[in-house]
Motif scaffolding. Structure first.
Motif, PDB file in Angstrom:
ATOM      1  N   HIS A   1      10.171  20.081 -11.364  1.00  0.00           N
ATOM      2  CA  HIS A   1       9.268  20.159 -10.408  1.00  0.00           C
ATOM      3  C   HIS A   1       7.940  19.743 -10.867  1.00  0.00           C
ATOM      4  CE1 HIS A   1       6.615  23.018  -8.078  1.00  0.00           C
ATOM      5  NE2 HIS A   1       7.737  23.211  -7.292  1.00  0.00           N
ATOM      6  N   THR A   2       7.460  19.612 -11.916  1.00  0.00           N
ATOM      7  CA  THR A   2       6.193  19.068 -12.385  1.00  0.00           C
ATOM      8  C   THR A   2       5.909  17.866 -12.316  1.00  0.00           C
ATOM      9  OG1 THR A   2       5.799  20.918 -14.246  1.00  0.00           O
ATOM     10  CG2 THR A   2       4.774  19.057 -14.286  1.00  0.00           C
ATOM     11  N   ALA A   3       7.225  17.164 -12.412  1.00  0.00           N
ATOM     12  CA  ALA A   3       7.338  15.735 -12.212  1.00  0.00           C
ATOM     13  C   ALA A   3       6.982  15.248 -10.941  1.00  0.00           C
ATOM     14  CB  ALA A   3       8.704  15.052 -12.805  1.00  0.00           C
ATOM     15  N   LEU A   4       7.747  16.270  -9.982  1.00  0.00           N
ATOM     16  CA  LEU A   4       7.752  16.023  -8.505  1.00  0.00           C
ATOM     17  C   LEU A   4       6.351  16.032  -8.201  1.00  0.00           C
ATOM     18  CD1 LEU A   4      10.971  17.456  -7.153  1.00  0.00           C
ATOM     19  CD2 LEU A   4      10.357  15.423  -7.373  1.00  0.00           C
ATOM     20  N   THR A   5       5.566  17.178  -8.481  1.00  0.00           N
ATOM     21  CA  THR A   5       4.302  17.455  -8.226  1.00  0.00           C
ATOM     22  C   THR A   5       3.358  16.071  -8.380  1.00  0.00           C
ATOM     23  OG1 THR A   5       4.511  19.692  -8.590  1.00  0.00           O
ATOM     24  CG2 THR A   5       2.170  18.822  -8.662  1.00  0.00           C
ATOM     25  N   ILE A   6       3.687  15.667  -9.504  1.00  0.00           N
ATOM     26  CA  ILE A   6       2.738  14.385  -9.916  1.00  0.00           C
ATOM     27  C   ILE A   6       3.092  13.374  -9.243  1.00  0.00           C
ATOM     28  CG2 ILE A   6       2.195  12.746 -11.845  1.00  0.00           C
ATOM     29  CD1 ILE A   6       3.009  14.937 -14.017  1.00  0.00           C
ATOM     30  N   VAL A   7       4.337  13.048  -8.963  1.00  0.00           N
ATOM     31  CA  VAL A   7       4.757  11.875  -7.914  1.00  0.00           C
ATOM     32  C   VAL A   7       4.183  12.264  -6.786  1.00  0.00           C
ATOM     33  CG1 VAL A   7       6.883  10.744  -7.049  1.00  0.00           C
ATOM     34  CG2 VAL A   7       6.806  11.213  -9.558  1.00  0.00           C
ATOM     35  N   HIS A   8       4.530  13.536  -6.222  1.00  0.00           N
ATOM     36  CA  HIS A   8       3.812  13.600  -4.720  1.00  0.00           C
ATOM     37  C   HIS A   8       2.338  13.314  -4.689  1.00  0.00           C
ATOM     38  CE1 HIS A   8       2.438  16.489  -1.242  1.00  0.00           C
ATOM     39  NE2 HIS A   8       3.686  15.715  -0.882  1.00  0.00           N
ATOM     40  N   ALA A   9       1.507  13.630  -5.496  1.00  0.00           N
ATOM     41  CA  ALA A   9       0.233  13.338  -5.587  1.00  0.00           C
ATOM     42  C   ALA A   9      -0.011  11.727  -5.386  1.00  0.00           C
ATOM     43  CB  ALA A   9      -0.617  13.976  -6.847  1.00  0.00           C
ATOM     44  N   GLU A  10       0.659  11.062  -6.293  1.00  0.00           N
ATOM     45  CA  GLU A  10       0.733   9.575  -6.146  1.00  0.00           C
ATOM     46  C   GLU A  10       0.970   9.142  -4.763  1.00  0.00           C
ATOM     47  OE1 GLU A  10      -0.458   7.427  -8.362  1.00  0.00           O
ATOM     48  OE2 GLU A  10      -1.224   9.268  -9.696  1.00  0.00           O
ATOM     49  N   LEU A  11       2.205   9.755  -4.329  1.00  0.00           N
ATOM     50  CA  LEU A  11       2.858   9.442  -2.852  1.00  0.00           C
ATOM     51  C   LEU A  11       1.680   9.523  -1.977  1.00  0.00           C
ATOM     52  CD1 LEU A  11       5.693   8.409  -1.846  1.00  0.00           C
ATOM     53  CD2 LEU A  11       5.930  10.792  -1.318  1.00  0.00           C
ATOM     54  N   ILE A  12       0.834  10.465  -1.901  1.00  0.00           N
ATOM     55  CA  ILE A  12       0.038  10.699  -0.886  1.00  0.00           C
ATOM     56  C   ILE A  12      -1.329   9.782  -0.977  1.00  0.00           C
ATOM     57  CG2 ILE A  12      -1.980  12.374  -0.238  1.00  0.00           C
ATOM     58  CD1 ILE A  12      -0.402  14.848  -1.144  1.00  0.00           C
ATOM     59  N   LYS A  13      -1.594   9.207  -2.257  1.00  0.00           N
ATOM     60  CA  LYS A  13      -2.643   8.147  -2.249  1.00  0.00           C
ATOM     61  C   LYS A  13      -1.974   6.611  -1.890  1.00  0.00           C
ATOM     62  CE  LYS A  13      -4.712  10.790  -6.339  1.00  0.00           C
ATOM     63  NZ  LYS A  13      -4.958  10.391  -7.511  1.00  0.00           N
ATOM     64  N   SER A  14      -0.835   6.485  -2.381  1.00  0.00           N
ATOM     65  CA  SER A  14      -0.357   5.291  -2.223  1.00  0.00           C
ATOM     66  C   SER A  14       0.471   5.170  -0.879  1.00  0.00           C
ATOM     67  CB  SER A  14       0.801   4.951  -3.373  1.00  0.00           C
ATOM     68  OG  SER A  14       1.476   3.750  -3.104  1.00  0.00           O
ATOM     69  N   LYS A  15       0.400   3.598  -0.538  1.00  0.00           N
ATOM     70  CA  LYS A  15       1.213   3.201   0.576  1.00  0.00           C
ATOM     71  C   LYS A  15       2.645   2.853   0.321  1.00  0.00           C
ATOM     72  CE  LYS A  15      -3.077   1.915   3.244  1.00  0.00           C
ATOM     73  NZ  LYS A  15      -3.862   0.946   3.807  1.00  0.00           N
ATOM     74  N   ASP A  16       2.989   2.494  -0.724  1.00  0.00           N
ATOM     75  CA  ASP A  16       4.320   2.121  -1.067  1.00  0.00           C
ATOM     76  C   ASP A  16       5.140   3.166  -1.432  1.00  0.00           C
ATOM     77  OD1 ASP A  16       6.369   0.452  -1.923  1.00  0.00           O
ATOM     78  OD2 ASP A  16       5.293  -0.149  -3.855  1.00  0.00           O
ATOM     79  N   HIS A  17       5.502   3.864  -0.372  1.00  0.00           N
ATOM     80  CA  HIS A  17       6.454   5.248  -0.470  1.00  0.00           C
ATOM     81  C   HIS A  17       7.646   4.759  -1.312  1.00  0.00           C
ATOM     82  CE1 HIS A  17       4.014   7.648   2.659  1.00  0.00           C
ATOM     83  NE2 HIS A  17       3.173   7.242   1.755  1.00  0.00           N
ATOM     84  N   GLN A  18       8.191   3.497  -0.763  1.00  0.00           N
ATOM     85  CA  GLN A  18       9.541   3.374  -1.076  1.00  0.00           C
ATOM     86  C   GLN A  18       9.524   3.269  -2.716  1.00  0.00           C
ATOM     87  OE1 GLN A  18      12.239   3.439   0.474  1.00  0.00           O
ATOM     88  NE2 GLN A  18      11.133   4.097   2.317  1.00  0.00           N
ATOM     89  N   SER A  19       8.563   2.688  -3.302  1.00  0.00           N
ATOM     90  CA  SER A  19       8.550   2.232  -4.605  1.00  0.00           C
ATOM     91  C   SER A  19       8.291   3.608  -5.247  1.00  0.00           C
ATOM     92  CB  SER A  19       7.304   1.356  -5.009  1.00  0.00           C
ATOM     93  OG  SER A  19       7.285   1.268  -6.359  1.00  0.00           O
ATOM     94  N   LEU A  20       7.757   4.300  -4.798  1.00  0.00           N
ATOM     95  CA  LEU A  20       7.506   5.917  -5.554  1.00  0.00           C
ATOM     96  C   LEU A  20       8.765   6.688  -5.374  1.00  0.00           C
ATOM     97  CD1 LEU A  20       3.588   6.937  -4.359  1.00  0.00           C
ATOM     98  CD2 LEU A  20       4.967   6.534  -6.853  1.00  0.00           C
ATOM     99  N   LYS A  21       9.464   6.519  -4.307  1.00  0.00           N
ATOM    100  CA  LYS A  21      10.574   7.299  -4.174  1.00  0.00           C
ATOM    101  C   LYS A  21      11.615   6.768  -5.131  1.00  0.00           C
ATOM    102  CE  LYS A  21      10.369   8.925   0.536  1.00  0.00           C
ATOM    103  NZ  LYS A  21      11.004   9.020   1.924  1.00  0.00           N
ATOM    104  N   ALA A  22      11.640   5.443  -5.256  1.00  0.00           N
ATOM    105  CA  ALA A  22      12.553   4.941  -6.446  1.00  0.00           C
ATOM    106  C   ALA A  22      12.156   5.407  -7.787  1.00  0.00           C
ATOM    107  CB  ALA A  22      12.595   3.433  -6.141  1.00  0.00           C
ATOM    108  N   GLN A  23      10.834   5.393  -8.084  1.00  0.00           N
ATOM    109  CA  GLN A  23      10.369   6.009  -9.269  1.00  0.00           C
ATOM    110  C   GLN A  23      10.809   7.384  -9.430  1.00  0.00           C
ATOM    111  OE1 GLN A  23       6.239   5.458  -9.838  1.00  0.00           O
ATOM    112  NE2 GLN A  23       6.175   6.853 -11.647  1.00  0.00           N
TER     113      GLN A  23
END
Length: 357
Positions: free
Chosen positions: A106-128
């Protein structure tokens, strides 16, 4: 031919003896009555005393057996209480461990989600995100991680599915229960939930229970689950209990015997060299199948008792032994403990000897 005077004298003498005998008869009868009055009550009293003595011996034996039976049940009860206490502690630890691991994701998802909001490369973040989830799963020692969204789309699911193309919400357990979709509303509403399910197998009676903790990650509508087989947890508990039994002692050389469902010796503090042996192959000097007697006694409702002859380490002799055995629910284990009866029999022999002196 005897002179007439002699005959007359003998007749008078015999006549006098008859008269004396008749006169002495009441005296003899009186003596007999007196003796009877003395001896008959004495015999009756002696018989009554012996009867009461025998009753006392029976009472002593019954009291001894009742006391020892209660003491044996108490010792087994102590171990059952230890099992329940340790099960509760282990369950608490396991729940804490499951929630901690799910919370890490859950913590990891929170961090990734914060990056997801900032970034336009959603596919890369989802893969990450998927790679990070797989990394968490690879580091698990005993449990299984699952991640899916509220629509039933699978990101990670460690168990075999009946239909890989269908939504995970349609997946059913061994008892035809939709074990994902049914608790989903509770998980989403309250944020987390502990659940149990039985994965489908050919024989539902052999289905293994799984305990799972689910945590909801609302921003991505993901459910994170961490599950552990119940028998893995029980196996850990059983290992702890065997260690307890190996160290548990009471009175003079008292110990608790543990047998598996197949009759193999799991714990035997009194004779550790027998651990791993088949108890059904053990016989006493009289030919009694000791292991089978113990396992049969354990099958009785509330446990049962049996007797056989066994080596007493306190006296280094073969002596009669009373054993109480009971089944442990859910484990198919038999726990047994016993007491040597030489104390009782020696006490009874001493009392008899004293009475007969």
């Amino acid at each position: 031919m005897a002179p007439s005077g002699v005959i007359g004298y003998q007749d008078r003498r015999n006549h006098m003896l008859k008269i004396r005998s008749l006169n002495d008869l009441p005296k003899f009868l009186g003596i007999f009555v007196v003796l009877a009055c003395i001896l008959v009550p004495a015999v009756i009293i002696s018989g009554w005393r012996y009867h009461m003595f025998q009753k006392d011996l029976v009472r002593i034996e019954q009291d001894f057996f009742n006391q020892e039976k209660a003491a044996l049940r108490e010792q087994i009860g102590n171990i059952v209480a230890v099992i329940e206490t340790k099960r509760s502690v282990l369950d608490g630890k396991n729940r804490a461990d499951m929630s901690r691991r799910a919370n890490d994701i859950h913590t990891a998802l929170t961090i990734v989600h914060a990056e997801l909001i900032k970034s336009k490369d959603h596919q890369s973040l989802k893969a990450q995100l998927k790679e990070q989830i797989k990394l968490f799963n690879n580091n698990l020692l005993r449990g299984k991680l699952m991640v899916f969204n509220t629509a039933g789309e699978v990101i990670l699911y460690p168990y075999q599915r009946s239909d890989n193309t269908a939504s995970l919400l349609e997946e059913k357990d061994a008892y035809d229960r939709r074990f994902i979709s049914e608790p989903l509303q509770t998980i989403v509403r309250y944020g987390d939930s502990y659940e149990s399910f039985f994965l489908p197998v050919a024989d539902p009676d052999k289905a293994k229970e799984h305990i799972a903790y689910f945590r909801y990650f609302e921003p991505l509508e993901l459910v994170i689950g961490y599950s552990v087989k119940q028998d893995v947890l029980e196996s850990e508990l059983q290992s702890e209990i065997i260690q307890v039994l190996q160290e548990y002692a009471y009175k003079d050389h008292g110990y608790i015997l543990a047998l598996s469902g197949q009759g193999f010796i799991l714990s035997h503090r009194g004779q550790p060299q027998n651990i791993g042996k088949d108890a059904k192959s053990l016989y006493d000097p009289k030919g009694n199948a000791v292991g089978q007697l113990i396992m049969a006694a354990a099958m009785q409702e509330g446990g049962g008792y049996c007797q056989y002859d066994w080596h007493n380490p306190a006296t280094d002799r073969i002596e009669p032994k009373l054993t109480y055995a009971v089944k442990i629910p859910g484990w198919n284990w038999t726990l047994a403990t016993g007491v040597y009866l030489n104390t009782l029999y020696n006490d009874i022999a001493a009392r008899k000897s004293k009475f007969l002196r």
